[in-house]
Design a protein around this motif. Structure first.
Motif, mmCIF file in Angstrom:
data_model
loop_
_atom_site.group_PDB
_atom_site.id
_atom_site.type_symbol
_atom_site.label_atom_id
_atom_site.label_comp_id
_atom_site.label_asym_id
_atom_site.label_seq_id
_atom_site.Cartn_x
_atom_site.Cartn_y
_atom_site.Cartn_z
ATOM 1 N N TRP A 275 46.334 -7.146 33.273
ATOM 2 C CA TRP A 275 46.120 -7.001 34.721
ATOM 3 C C TRP A 275 47.393 -6.530 35.416
ATOM 4 N N SER A 276 48.546 -7.090 35.036
ATOM 5 C CA SER A 276 49.809 -6.727 35.677
ATOM 6 C C SER A 276 50.145 -5.259 35.458
ATOM 7 N N ALA B 16 47.516 -3.127 37.394
ATOM 8 C CA ALA B 16 47.718 -3.305 38.829
ATOM 9 C C ALA B 16 48.960 -2.565 39.302
ATOM 10 N N ALA B 17 50.030 -2.606 38.514
ATOM 11 C CA ALA B 17 51.260 -1.896 38.887
ATOM 12 C C ALA B 17 51.027 -0.392 38.939
ATOM 13 N N ARG C 9 48.759 0.264 42.037
ATOM 14 C CA ARG C 9 49.495 0.058 43.272
ATOM 15 C C ARG C 9 50.517 1.180 43.513
ATOM 16 N N GLN D 296 53.722 -7.461 40.398
ATOM 17 C CA GLN D 296 52.401 -7.675 39.811
ATOM 18 C C GLN D 296 52.468 -8.623 38.623
ATOM 19 N N ARG E 103 52.610 -11.975 40.043
ATOM 20 C CA ARG E 103 51.273 -12.350 40.513
ATOM 21 C C ARG E 103 50.390 -12.801 39.354
ATOM 22 N N ASN F 84 50.171 -15.390 46.202
ATOM 23 C CA ASN F 84 49.552 -14.109 45.862
ATOM 24 C C ASN F 84 49.530 -13.175 47.065
ATOM 25 N N SER G 211 51.435 -9.607 47.225
ATOM 26 C CA SER G 211 50.648 -8.396 47.471
ATOM 27 C C SER G 211 51.253 -7.564 48.594
#
Length: 323
Positions: free
Chosen positions: A110-111, A114-115, A118, A141, A144, A196, A200
């Motif tokens: 996910w990290s 997501a990075a 983003r 991320q 997070r 979180n 974000s």
């Protein structure tokens, strides 16, 4: 006085951040599509990982038929006995490894995704204005993902510990269990939601050259100065999302009669409605982030100089503060 200077000197009537956020994502659909791409890719990879680990651990045990029989029987005691038998066969070490290692692997996947998502969406939201470097966004991320995993571990640990306390006597005390569990859920959820949220925002508010700590520090200062505005904007977008969820729930409920006549058709409808809801939720999320950027830019003080910038697509060109 030009429009640019008039806007900079007027902070009492800033542009509507909600309208600005919705307009920013609508004008540049790539922002929304990137969000869908990385989120849905993560969901597919996470499901594949969980399914693969499940097949690897449970495949040699051949519990598929036994579980189907127990599930159709609707007997909680029978299903519980089957779960206990599986735990005994696998062993505590294997269960702990799977329970800790799989969520950690999911958090790492996910990290990374997501990075990447983003980094692409923030650069489009902020136009030609500088944003955080990829490594800083990845650090945010990753933090997070770790906070989410840590909160899940805390929740499971608290649940198991409180269950042991509530069943310590001769009879299980369900009232005691719920009295202990409720504050645990509230505190852990509040901790995760707060951390979180700040992480974000830091990815969106940070500037080039800042570390993730500097971005976090800037985010805290910005939110502290406009706490009520950020809370109000977030609440409005929460209402939007609740309305969409209620509509999706109503559609599924009103068509539930298809279960008897056409179960496959109803299952297909559920998938379509769910995907539509998630897509709209992703759109609203990016619109909310764009609204936060517009809100921060609209409250920049003329004396202190702009510390945050909003996307050029979220604000009109003449209203965009310059660096």
């Amino acid at each position: 006085m030009t429009t640019h200077h008039a806007w900079q000197g007027t902070t009492s009537k800033p542009p509507n951040p909600i309208t600005q956020g919705l307009r920013a994502v609508t004008r540049d659909p790539v922002i929304f599509l990137v969000e869908i791409l990385w989120r849905w890719s993560f969901a597919i990879l996470a499901c594949m990982l969980v399914a693969g680990v499940g097949v690897m651990l449970l495949g040699p045990l051949h519990v598929g038929h036994a579980w189907d029989t127990a599930w159709r029987s609707r007997d909680p005691q029978r299903m519980g006995q089957l779960v206990v038998a599986v735990v005994l066969l696998l062993g505590v070490k294997v269960i702990l490894f799977a329970a800790i290692g799989v969520p950690l692997a999911i958090a790492l996947i996910w990290s990374i995704l997501a990075a990447l998502g983003r980094f692409a969406s923030i650069r489009r939201l902020r136009g030609g204005l500088t944003s955080l470097r990829f490594r800083s966004i990845f650090a945010l991320q990753l933090l997070r993902g770790f906070v989410g995993w840590f909160s899940l571990v805390l929740l499971v640990t608290a649940s198991v510990g409180e269950m042991l306390i509530a069943t310590h006597g001769l009879q299980p005390d369900l009232v005691l269990y719920y009295l202990m569990m409720l504050p645990s859920v509230i505190l852990i959820s509040a901790f995760w939601l707060t951390v979180n949220w700040y992480l974000s925002l830091a990815a969106f508010f940070g500037r080039e050259g800042q570390s993730f700590r500097g971005a976090l520090r800037q985010t805290r200062q910005t939110v502290r100065q406009q706490r009520s505005d950020f809370a109000g904007t977030g609440f409005v977008f929460l209402l939007f999302r609740v309305v969409v969820l209620l509509i999706a729930t109503a559609i599924c409920g009103l068509t539930s009669g298809m279960v008897g006549s056409s179960p496959q058709g109803y299952f297909t409808l559920l998938i379509i409605v769910s995907l539509a809801y998630f897509a709209i939720a992703d759109f609203l999320y990016m619109a909310r982030m764009a609204a936060y950027l517009a809100l921060a830019a609209a409250h920049v003080g003329p004396a202190a100089g702009p510390t945050l910038v909003a996307t050029s697509s979220a604000l009109p060109l003449e209203n965009t503060p310059t660096l």
